[in-house]
Design a protein around this motif. Structure first.
Motif, PDB file in Angstrom:
ATOM      1  N   MET A  79      -1.348  -1.880  -5.306  1.00 46.91           N
ATOM      2  CA  MET A  79      -1.619  -1.112  -4.121  1.00 46.91           C
ATOM      3  C   MET A  79      -1.344  -1.980  -2.901  1.00 46.91           C
ATOM      4  N   THR A  80      -0.841  -1.351  -1.861  1.00 44.03           N
ATOM      5  CA  THR A  80      -0.514  -2.075  -0.638  1.00 44.03           C
ATOM      6  C   THR A  80      -1.796  -2.447   0.088  1.00 44.03           C
ATOM      7  N   GLU A  81      -1.797  -3.646   0.613  1.00 45.61           N
ATOM      8  CA  GLU A  81      -2.977  -4.079   1.358  1.00 45.61           C
ATOM      9  C   GLU A  81      -3.059  -3.350   2.688  1.00 45.61           C
ATOM     10  N   ARG A  82      -4.226  -3.321   3.257  1.00 41.26           N
ATOM     11  CA  ARG A  82      -4.425  -2.664   4.551  1.00 41.26           C
ATOM     12  C   ARG A  82      -3.933  -3.561   5.666  1.00 41.26           C
ATOM     13  N   LYS A  83      -3.544  -2.918   6.750  1.00 42.57           N
ATOM     14  CA  LYS A  83      -3.087  -3.669   7.912  1.00 42.57           C
ATOM     15  C   LYS A  83      -4.278  -4.441   8.482  1.00 42.57           C
ATOM     16  N   PRO A  84      -4.083  -5.737   8.660  1.00 40.10           N
ATOM     17  CA  PRO A  84      -5.173  -6.526   9.234  1.00 40.10           C
ATOM     18  C   PRO A  84      -5.410  -6.156  10.696  1.00 40.10           C
ATOM     19  N   ARG A 141       9.986  -7.795   4.381  1.00 39.63           N
ATOM     20  CA  ARG A 141      10.527  -9.133   4.122  1.00 39.63           C
ATOM     21  C   ARG A 141      10.015  -9.675   2.789  1.00 39.63           C
ATOM     22  N   GLU A 142       8.729  -9.516   2.531  1.00 40.13           N
ATOM     23  CA  GLU A 142       8.160 -10.036   1.282  1.00 40.13           C
ATOM     24  C   GLU A 142       8.714  -9.282   0.074  1.00 40.13           C
ATOM     25  N   ALA A 143       8.887  -7.962   0.188  1.00 44.27           N
ATOM     26  CA  ALA A 143       9.440  -7.170  -0.926  1.00 44.27           C
ATOM     27  C   ALA A 143      10.890  -7.573  -1.177  1.00 44.27           C
ATOM     28  N   THR A 144      11.629  -7.842  -0.104  1.00 44.55           N
ATOM     29  CA  THR A 144      13.019  -8.278  -0.247  1.00 44.55           C
ATOM     30  C   THR A 144      13.067  -9.628  -0.953  1.00 44.55           C
ATOM     31  N   GLU A 145      12.173 -10.542  -0.570  1.00 42.43           N
ATOM     32  CA  GLU A 145      12.134 -11.863  -1.197  1.00 42.43           C
ATOM     33  C   GLU A 145      11.794 -11.767  -2.678  1.00 42.43           C
ATOM     34  N   ARG A 146      10.956 -10.785  -3.049  1.00 39.29           N
ATOM     35  CA  ARG A 146      10.595 -10.614  -4.460  1.00 39.29           C
ATOM     36  C   ARG A 146      11.724  -9.904  -5.233  1.00 39.29           C
ATOM     37  N   GLY A 147      12.734  -9.392  -4.516  1.00 44.78           N
ATOM     38  CA  GLY A 147      13.862  -8.720  -5.166  1.00 44.78           C
ATOM     39  C   GLY A 147      13.605  -7.269  -5.493  1.00 44.78           C
ATOM     40  N   GLU A 148      12.616  -6.667  -4.845  1.00 44.39           N
ATOM     41  CA  GLU A 148      12.278  -5.274  -5.155  1.00 44.39           C
ATOM     42  C   GLU A 148      13.325  -4.283  -4.651  1.00 44.39           C
ATOM     43  N   PHE A 149      14.214  -4.709  -3.775  1.00 47.11           N
ATOM     44  CA  PHE A 149      15.260  -3.811  -3.262  1.00 47.11           C
ATOM     45  C   PHE A 149      16.608  -4.070  -3.927  1.00 47.11           C
ATOM     46  N   PHE A 171       1.521  -2.844  14.097  1.00 45.30           N
ATOM     47  CA  PHE A 171       2.118  -2.163  12.946  1.00 45.30           C
ATOM     48  C   PHE A 171       3.514  -2.684  12.660  1.00 45.30           C
ATOM     49  N   GLU A 172       4.321  -2.871  13.719  1.00 43.69           N
ATOM     50  CA  GLU A 172       5.696  -3.314  13.517  1.00 43.69           C
ATOM     51  C   GLU A 172       5.717  -4.665  12.798  1.00 43.69           C
ATOM     52  N   THR A 173       4.916  -5.587  13.231  1.00 42.48           N
ATOM     53  CA  THR A 173       4.888  -6.906  12.610  1.00 42.48           C
ATOM     54  C   THR A 173       4.423  -6.797  11.165  1.00 42.48           C
ATOM     55  N   TRP A 174       3.410  -6.008  10.921  1.00 37.36           N
ATOM     56  CA  TRP A 174       2.864  -5.862   9.579  1.00 37.36           C
ATOM     57  C   TRP A 174       3.905  -5.214   8.649  1.00 37.36           C
ATOM     58  N   ILE A 175       4.590  -4.171   9.106  1.00 41.54           N
ATOM     59  CA  ILE A 175       5.605  -3.495   8.300  1.00 41.54           C
ATOM     60  C   ILE A 175       6.780  -4.436   8.048  1.00 41.54           C
ATOM     61  N   ASP A 176       7.228  -5.128   9.088  1.00 39.13           N
ATOM     62  CA  ASP A 176       8.334  -6.075   8.916  1.00 39.13           C
ATOM     63  C   ASP A 176       7.988  -7.126   7.860  1.00 39.13           C
ATOM     64  N   ARG A 177       6.767  -7.595   7.884  1.00 36.45           N
ATOM     65  CA  ARG A 177       6.348  -8.605   6.905  1.00 36.45           C
ATOM     66  C   ARG A 177       6.353  -8.014   5.490  1.00 36.45           C
ATOM     67  N   GLN A 178       5.888  -6.751   5.339  1.00 39.20           N
ATOM     68  CA  GLN A 178       5.879  -6.094   4.029  1.00 39.20           C
ATOM     69  C   GLN A 178       7.305  -5.985   3.482  1.00 39.20           C
TER      70      GLN A 178
END
Length: 161
Positions: free
Chosen positions: A1-6, A20-28, A11-18
């Motif tokens: 489950m996706t974590e909540r926005k701190p 970037r991290e998914a891209t680094e994990r190779g999910e795309f 929002f933009e920074t939080w979404i961009d980070r999500q």
């Protein structure tokens, strides 16, 4: 489950980070359509695009209401008449459709109210003729040249007469 926005993070920074991290994990990686243009790019926005796409994928269709089906049938018959081989075939196609229209005038059809006028047979035939020019007809035989002498004599007699 996706974590909540701190709290305190935009929002933009939080979404961009999500992302970037998914891209680094190779999910795309290896997603279908990767590197291909988006479907419908450059076309006007259609709110029902996903329904139309699903119907195409599932090979689904739905029947048109009676009045709209009749209108569509009229358009198709005029197009069919334009492609007829002979003028008689074009007339027969339009005549048959006009019979269907006359038949529908006495019935209650489903769908929005619609009074479908008869197809103008002569207009359709004129359009058919324009699209199907007749083969080269032989040029009419030239008239026999009139004798200048006889015409000249005729006018001379009238003048001196």
């Amino acid at each position: 489950m996706t974590e909540r926005k701190p709290l305190g993070v935009s929002f933009e920074t939080w979404i961009d980070r999500q992302i970037r991290e998914a891209t680094e994990r190779g999910e795309f990686d290896n997603l279908p359509g990767t590197g291909k243009p988006l479907p419908g790019e450059g076309k006007p926005h259609d709110e029902m695009w996903w329904i139309k796409q699903k119907m195409l994928e599932e090979n689904l269709s739905f029947p048109l209401p009676g009045t709209l089906a009749l209108r569509k049938e009229v358009e198709e018959s005029v197009a069919e008449a334009m492609g007829a081989r002979t003028e008689a075939q074009a007339r027969a196609i339009v005549g048959g459709m006009n019979d269907r229209i006359r038949e529908s005038h006495g019935k209650t059809l489903s769908g929005p109210p619609l009074f479908q006028p008869l197809i103008d047979v002569e207009k359709v035939v004129a359009d058919w003729r324009a699209r199907h020019p007749a083969e080269e007809k032989p040029a009419p035989a030239p008239e026999a040249p009139r004798e200048r002498h006889s015409l000249l004599r005729f006018f001379q007699r009238k003048r001196h007469g």
